[in-house]
Design a protein around this motif. Sequence first.
Motif, PDB file in Angstrom:
ATOM      1  N   ILE A   1       0.799  -1.233   0.000  1.00 15.66           N
ATOM      2  CA  ILE A   1       0.000   0.000   0.000  1.00 15.66           C
ATOM      3  C   ILE A   1       0.824   1.272   0.000  1.00 15.66           C
ATOM      4  CG2 ILE A   1      -1.984  -1.112   1.096  1.00 15.66           C
ATOM      5  CD1 ILE A   1      -1.183   0.133   3.730  1.00 15.66           C
ATOM      6  N   ASP A   2       2.122   1.209   0.287  1.00 17.55           N
ATOM      7  CA  ASP A   2       2.928   2.433   0.197  1.00 17.55           C
ATOM      8  C   ASP A   2       4.389   2.055  -0.010  1.00 17.55           C
ATOM      9  OD1 ASP A   2       4.546   2.532   2.744  1.00 17.55           O
ATOM     10  OD2 ASP A   2       2.557   2.573   3.672  1.00 17.55           O
ATOM     11  N   TYR A   3       5.205   3.066  -0.223  1.00 23.92           N
ATOM     12  CA  TYR A   3       6.626   2.842  -0.473  1.00 23.92           C
ATOM     13  C   TYR A   3       7.499   3.398   0.642  1.00 23.92           C
ATOM     14  CZ  TYR A   3       5.641   1.143  -5.163  1.00 23.92           C
ATOM     15  OH  TYR A   3       5.196   0.403  -6.224  1.00 23.92           O
ATOM     16  N   GLY A   4       6.914   3.632   1.813  1.00 21.13           N
ATOM     17  CA  GLY A   4       7.712   3.997   2.966  1.00 21.13           C
ATOM     18  C   GLY A   4       7.856   5.484   3.200  1.00 21.13           C
ATOM     19  N   VAL A   5       8.611   5.808   4.233  1.00 21.42           N
ATOM     20  CA  VAL A   5       8.815   7.188   4.684  1.00 21.42           C
ATOM     21  C   VAL A   5       9.892   7.856   3.836  1.00 21.42           C
ATOM     22  CG1 VAL A   5       9.503   8.612   6.664  1.00 21.42           C
ATOM     23  CG2 VAL A   5       8.141   6.529   7.019  1.00 21.42           C
ATOM     24  N   PHE A   6       9.636   9.080   3.417  1.00 24.59           N
ATOM     25  CA  PHE A   6      10.580   9.886   2.634  1.00 24.59           C
ATOM     26  C   PHE A   6      11.973   9.792   3.254  1.00 24.59           C
ATOM     27  CE2 PHE A   6      11.668  14.517   1.391  1.00 24.59           C
ATOM     28  CZ  PHE A   6      12.188  14.129   0.165  1.00 24.59           C
ATOM     29  N   LEU A   7      12.984   9.491   2.427  1.00 23.78           N
ATOM     30  CA  LEU A   7      14.338   9.261   2.934  1.00 23.78           C
ATOM     31  C   LEU A   7      14.876  10.402   3.789  1.00 23.78           C
ATOM     32  CD1 LEU A   7      15.970   7.481  -0.149  1.00 23.78           C
ATOM     33  CD2 LEU A   7      15.685   6.521   2.138  1.00 23.78           C
ATOM     34  N   PRO A   8      14.743  11.671   3.384  1.00 20.49           N
ATOM     35  CA  PRO A   8      15.228  12.747   4.253  1.00 20.49           C
ATOM     36  C   PRO A   8      14.557  12.761   5.624  1.00 20.49           C
ATOM     37  CG  PRO A   8      15.003  13.574   2.029  1.00 20.49           C
ATOM     38  CD  PRO A   8      14.387  12.197   2.052  1.00 20.49           C
ATOM     39  N   VAL A   9      13.303  12.368   5.692  1.00 23.28           N
ATOM     40  CA  VAL A   9      12.627  12.308   6.993  1.00 23.28           C
ATOM     41  C   VAL A   9      13.242  11.200   7.851  1.00 23.28           C
ATOM     42  CG1 VAL A   9      10.439  11.789   8.136  1.00 23.28           C
ATOM     43  CG2 VAL A   9      10.476  13.329   6.174  1.00 23.28           C
ATOM     44  N   GLN A  10      13.561  10.060   7.250  1.00 22.88           N
ATOM     45  CA  GLN A  10      14.218   9.008   8.013  1.00 22.88           C
ATOM     46  C   GLN A  10      15.585   9.476   8.511  1.00 22.88           C
ATOM     47  OE1 GLN A  10      13.757   4.782   6.866  1.00 22.88           O
ATOM     48  NE2 GLN A  10      12.790   5.518   4.976  1.00 22.88           N
ATOM     49  N   GLU A  11      16.302  10.219   7.686  1.00 23.24           N
ATOM     50  CA  GLU A  11      17.609  10.702   8.118  1.00 23.24           C
ATOM     51  C   GLU A  11      17.477  11.718   9.247  1.00 23.24           C
ATOM     52  OE1 GLU A  11      20.533  11.559   5.222  1.00 23.24           O
ATOM     53  OE2 GLU A  11      19.983   9.869   3.935  1.00 23.24           O
ATOM     54  N   ALA A  12      16.455  12.554   9.173  1.00 23.06           N
ATOM     55  CA  ALA A  12      16.197  13.479  10.276  1.00 23.06           C
ATOM     56  C   ALA A  12      15.826  12.706  11.539  1.00 23.06           C
ATOM     57  CB  ALA A  12      15.079  14.446   9.894  1.00 23.06           C
ATOM     58  N   GLY A  13      15.074  11.617  11.383  1.00 23.01           N
ATOM     59  CA  GLY A  13      14.723  10.786  12.521  1.00 23.01           C
ATOM     60  C   GLY A  13      15.947  10.152  13.167  1.00 23.01           C
ATOM     61  N   ILE A  14      16.899   9.741  12.354  1.00 22.62           N
ATOM     62  CA  ILE A  14      18.145   9.180  12.881  1.00 22.62           C
ATOM     63  C   ILE A  14      18.859  10.213  13.750  1.00 22.62           C
ATOM     64  CG2 ILE A  14      20.466   8.416  12.232  1.00 22.62           C
ATOM     65  CD1 ILE A  14      19.150   7.055   9.778  1.00 22.62           C
ATOM     66  N   VAL A  15      18.921  11.445  13.274  1.00 25.28           N
ATOM     67  CA  VAL A  15      19.572  12.508  14.038  1.00 25.28           C
ATOM     68  C   VAL A  15      18.836  12.751  15.354  1.00 25.28           C
ATOM     69  CG1 VAL A  15      20.093  14.989  14.057  1.00 25.28           C
ATOM     70  CG2 VAL A  15      20.622  13.609  12.036  1.00 25.28           C
ATOM     71  N   ALA A  16      17.499  12.773  15.306  1.00 29.12           N
ATOM     72  CA  ALA A  16      16.718  12.990  16.524  1.00 29.12           C
ATOM     73  C   ALA A  16      17.022  11.918  17.566  1.00 29.12           C
ATOM     74  CB  ALA A  16      15.227  13.008  16.185  1.00 29.12           C
ATOM     75  N   LEU A  17      17.015  10.659  17.151  1.00 29.72           N
ATOM     76  CA  LEU A  17      17.282   9.565  18.080  1.00 29.72           C
ATOM     77  C   LEU A  17      18.724   9.599  18.571  1.00 29.72           C
ATOM     78  CD1 LEU A  17      15.351   6.721  16.217  1.00 29.72           C
ATOM     79  CD2 LEU A  17      14.597   7.968  18.254  1.00 29.72           C
ATOM     80  N   ASP A  18      19.650   9.938  17.669  1.00 33.19           N
ATOM     81  CA  ASP A  18      21.060  10.021  18.031  1.00 33.19           C
ATOM     82  C   ASP A  18      21.301  11.107  19.083  1.00 33.19           C
ATOM     83  OD1 ASP A  18      23.239   8.484  17.511  1.00 33.19           O
ATOM     84  OD2 ASP A  18      23.767   9.433  15.620  1.00 33.19           O
ATOM     85  N   LEU A  19      20.673  12.252  18.893  1.00 30.03           N
ATOM     86  CA  LEU A  19      20.822  13.341  19.863  1.00 30.03           C
ATOM     87  C   LEU A  19      20.303  12.914  21.234  1.00 30.03           C
ATOM     88  CD1 LEU A  19      19.721  16.413  17.697  1.00 30.03           C
ATOM     89  CD2 LEU A  19      22.011  15.999  18.625  1.00 30.03           C
ATOM     90  N   ASP A  20      19.205  12.189  21.252  1.00 34.90           N
ATOM     91  CA  ASP A  20      18.652  11.743  22.527  1.00 34.90           C
ATOM     92  C   ASP A  20      19.595  10.752  23.206  1.00 34.90           C
ATOM     93  OD1 ASP A  20      16.425  11.996  24.334  1.00 34.90           O
ATOM     94  OD2 ASP A  20      15.892   9.942  23.838  1.00 34.90           O
ATOM     95  N   ILE A  21      20.148   9.839  22.422  1.00 36.38           N
ATOM     96  CA  ILE A  21      21.084   8.858  22.971  1.00 36.38           C
ATOM     97  C   ILE A  21      22.310   9.561  23.554  1.00 36.38           C
ATOM     98  CG2 ILE A  21      22.664   6.985  22.346  1.00 36.38           C
ATOM     99  CD1 ILE A  21      20.502   6.149  20.241  1.00 36.38           C
ATOM    100  N   ALA A  22      22.749  10.625  22.872  1.00 38.67           N
ATOM    101  CA  ALA A  22      23.936  11.365  23.311  1.00 38.67           C
ATOM    102  C   ALA A  22      23.643  12.336  24.446  1.00 38.67           C
ATOM    103  CB  ALA A  22      24.533  12.125  22.121  1.00 38.67           C
ATOM    104  N   GLY A  23      22.365  12.478  24.805  1.00 35.28           N
ATOM    105  CA  GLY A  23      22.003  13.419  25.860  1.00 35.28           C
ATOM    106  C   GLY A  23      22.035  14.858  25.423  1.00 35.28           C
TER     107      GLY A  23
END
Length: 401
Positions: free
Chosen positions: A271-293
């Motif tokens: 039914i779809d082709y997934g989340v826009f790649l730049p949004v996934q990359e922004a999500g990686i940064v968000a999670l990384d920042l949280d992990i790093a405090g």
Amino acid sequence: MTTKTWRADRLSRLGSSIFAEVAAWKRTAIGRGLDVIDLSIGSPDLPPSAAIRDALSQAALRDDAYGYPGSKGTAAFLAKAAEWLAFRFGITVDPEQELVSLMGSQDGLGHLALALCNPGDIALLPDPGYPVYAAGLALAGIEPYLMPLRAENGYMPDFGAIPDDVWQRTKFMLLNYPSNPVSAVADLAFFRHAVETAKARGVLIVHDLAYSEMAFDGYRPPSILEVEGAIETAVEFHSLSKSFNMAGCRIGFLAGNREAVAAMRELKANIDYGVFLPVQEAGIVALDLDIAGAGRKVGDMYERRRDVLVEALSAQGWDIARPKATMFLWAKLPPMHRQLSEPWDARRISREMLERAGVAVIPGDAFGAEGKGYVRIALVEHEDRLREAALRIGAFIRGEC
């Protein structure tokens, strides 16, 4: 000649008409020139951090960012989601088998029954509950069985009150702690009980943990997957929308039982082709920042807003319990010292509060029959605006506007 209608009957079962009504009330009030303080919809009023926005914009400029991203999520995003789950909850999931990316958790919640259920199945839903829970069942033609959540029980479901014949037909039960709309929280003891019950009854637990990072007073919401053996009978939705102010980006993920995750992956592949790649990359940064405090802690901001609004409303004569989590207050109707134009209930008070005071909230029965007599107030304005909202509500209660 046969008359046809170009609207499916199932649309009438998708959600509460109150949301559309409140939107219409707001348009009318704004059209009259009223300054509306909108505390109705739980949409973050602040943007993501500069680092997240920079990652999104830089990725969007790349030539290779515009192909189909793949429905299950990039290996990099799934690996980072698994790393964040280990950091935040101490749990281990296999990104290849036990994770799938989503266009926000609502995407998964709306499609879950399509992926898991067959005709004749039942799903257990909380009442009150987030409207997409019931909407997803309506789309799939699956019957809901409602679990009442009441203040006297701490807004916890009573599994023992569910009849055996209902359990026999139940494919999954949906839990949501910290919860929308009632802002209740649960501990690991409750989740252990839920997992034991689910295993004994042969049902899947679906836990919506969208508000995991919006907790107060030192409380840290647990994951149901922290319970030993829970991954055998549970999946859990996570969202970056509220925790990282990325609501418009539409990104989240489902983690847990690999058979259920595989079913969601299979459905989404069609039914779809997934989340826009730049949004996934922004999500990686968000999670990384949280992990790093190094990330912005939204919980601190919402805790301040909670305190400001609860105290300001108390000064106006409306006492509301302080929730330990989420971005909402779940409030019994205020003591009214005015004559309303019609018999008062949550919908009427909400409408007249908007029309007279310019403050928008959501009537509790938008979330189910158990929400009657309550309103949900979203903490989605700056503190000064929340104080102004309380002053206006006080004047409305007293009949001064």
